[in-house]
Enzyme design. Structure first.
Site, short mmCIF file in Angstrom:
data_model
loop_
_atom_site.label_atom_id
_atom_site.label_comp_id
_atom_site.label_asym_id
_atom_site.label_seq_id
_atom_site.Cartn_x
_atom_site.Cartn_y
_atom_site.Cartn_z
N MET A 168 -2.20 3.85 -3.72
CA MET A 168 -2.43 5.05 -4.79
C MET A 168 -1.09 4.97 -5.44
SD MET A 168 -4.45 7.73 -2.44
CE MET A 168 -3.32 8.65 -1.81
N GLY A 169 -0.54 3.78 -5.49
CA GLY A 169 0.61 3.72 -6.23
C GLY A 169 2.13 4.31 -5.50
N HIS A 171 4.77 -0.89 0.84
CA HIS A 171 3.86 -1.67 0.00
C HIS A 171 4.08 -3.00 -0.45
CE1 HIS A 171 2.96 2.78 -1.19
NE2 HIS A 171 2.05 2.28 -0.85
N GLN A 207 -10.20 11.92 -1.60
CA GLN A 207 -9.53 12.04 -0.30
C GLN A 207 -8.60 12.95 0.15
OE1 GLN A 207 -7.75 7.90 -0.77
NE2 GLN A 207 -6.08 8.62 0.65
N GLY A 254 -0.95 -0.79 6.01
CA GLY A 254 0.18 -0.53 7.10
C GLY A 254 -0.24 0.39 8.09
N LYS A 311 1.48 2.77 9.31
CA LYS A 311 1.72 3.97 9.52
C LYS A 311 0.59 4.81 9.75
CE LYS A 311 3.35 6.46 5.87
NZ LYS A 311 2.34 7.47 5.84
N GLN A 368 -6.23 5.72 9.72
CA GLN A 368 -7.00 5.24 8.67
C GLN A 368 -7.36 3.57 8.67
OE1 GLN A 368 -6.10 5.65 4.16
NE2 GLN A 368 -4.70 3.89 4.60
N MET A 425 8.37 4.43 5.67
CA MET A 425 8.37 4.64 4.15
C MET A 425 6.90 5.06 3.76
SD MET A 425 10.55 1.88 2.53
CE MET A 425 12.15 1.30 3.05
N SER A 426 7.04 6.15 2.89
CA SER A 426 5.72 6.52 2.32
C SER A 426 5.97 7.11 0.93
CB SER A 426 5.56 7.81 3.34
OG SER A 426 4.56 8.74 2.64
#
Ligand code: PAF
Length: 281
Positions: free
Chosen positions: A30-31, A37, A61, A147, A149, A153, A184-185
């Site tokens: 989602m950028g 990423h 979502q 990922g 994390k 999902q 990381m997020s």
């Protein structure tokens, strides 16, 4: 790097590549791209002839409109980052492109969408599954990289791909962490410097759990964690669960499963963060 906005154009571009028997690695995002990423793209590049990344902030979502509005959008820097690691193709569809009509598909998640994240974000996994299935139909990837994390999902997508016979190999990828351990997020960008420091409590807690797993009882661990978070005025615990890695059923005793993961969600200021650690597998 080739950039496409229209699905028929990217399909036309990828078709001869697939026809030649070449493999396509796909990283849907989602950028607001970060090193997590980029590590997925690097892994995809090592294992495939061509790598496609998508950037699409998927409105369906988000169960919370405010969350959708404040989700970071950094398209220009994202493109520069992708170019710097030689990503081959970027797909950036519009909302109209992805949803010319309101989607109505439903899936049988066998309950996996109702626990952990699903309990606090109703409709979230339905929205994720719809968009990922559509993206897979457009890109036709050989392998897709997620990922862990977002472990729930990844598991849900893995199961749906099998169930629906989509023929895509789902590759789970390790969590990449900041220096203080924070996973990381894209949402980390929304944290103030103080909050970012405080947010390290999530991983600190998970490491603490890992040391005690199998020794202290699950109830003792949960009780200690609730107490620790009550004392912290910056971070509000949403849930901490110890679950089976495949059914996501909450465990009361260690002996109930051989594959166990601890999952946590907390609000740091107005930013909701999640993390997890595998305890036994
Ligand atoms: O993990 C994400 O960034 C999103 O949920 C995904 C998989 C790109 C679907 O919108």
């Amino acid at each position: 790097m080739k950039i496409f906005q229209a699905s028929n154009e990217i399909k036309d571009y990828l078709f001869p590549i697939l026809k030649d028997g070449k493999s396509i690695g796909f990283v849907p995002t989602m950028g607001a791209l970060h090193e997590g990423h980029l590590s997925l793209i690097t892994e995809a590049k090592e294992e495939n002839n061509l790598v496609v990344c998508s950037i699409f902030v998927n409105p369906i979502q988000f169960n919370n409109k405010e969350d959708l509005k404040k989700y970071p959008r950094t398209h220009e820097t994202d493109i520069q980052k992708l170019k710097s690691i030689n990503c081959d193709v970027l797909f950036m569809p519009s909302e109209e492109e992805m949803y010319p009509e309101a989607p109505t598909e439903t899936f049988d998640f066998e309950g996996l969408n109702k626990v952990l994240e699903g309990k606090f974000r109703p409709g979230h996994f339905e929205g994720v599954t719809i968009v990922v299935k559509r993206l897979f139909e457009i890109v036709n990837p050989t392998k897709a990289y997620f990922g862990i994390k977002d472990y729930q999902q990844m598991l849900i997508i893995h199961n749906q791909v099998k169930k629906l016979g989509l023929g895509v190999e789902i590759v789970p990828c390790s969590i990449i962490r900041e220096e203080n351990g924070l996973a990381m997020s894209s949402r980390n960008e929304l944290l103030s410097p103080v909050e970012r420091k405080q947010a390290s409590i999530l991983y600190e807690t998970l490491k603490w759990v890992k040391i005690r797993s199998g020794f202290a009882t699950i109830e003792e661990i949960k009780q200690q964690i609730r107490l620790q978070f009550k004392k912290n005025k910056f971070v509000e615990l949403e849930y901490f669960e110890i679950v089976d890695m495949y059914t996501l059923k909450s465990l009361n005793r260690w002996a109930e499963s051989n594959n166990i993961i601890a999952c946590i969600a907390a609000n740091v200021g107005n930013v909701r963060l999640i993390d997890n650690i595998i305890l036994f597998s």
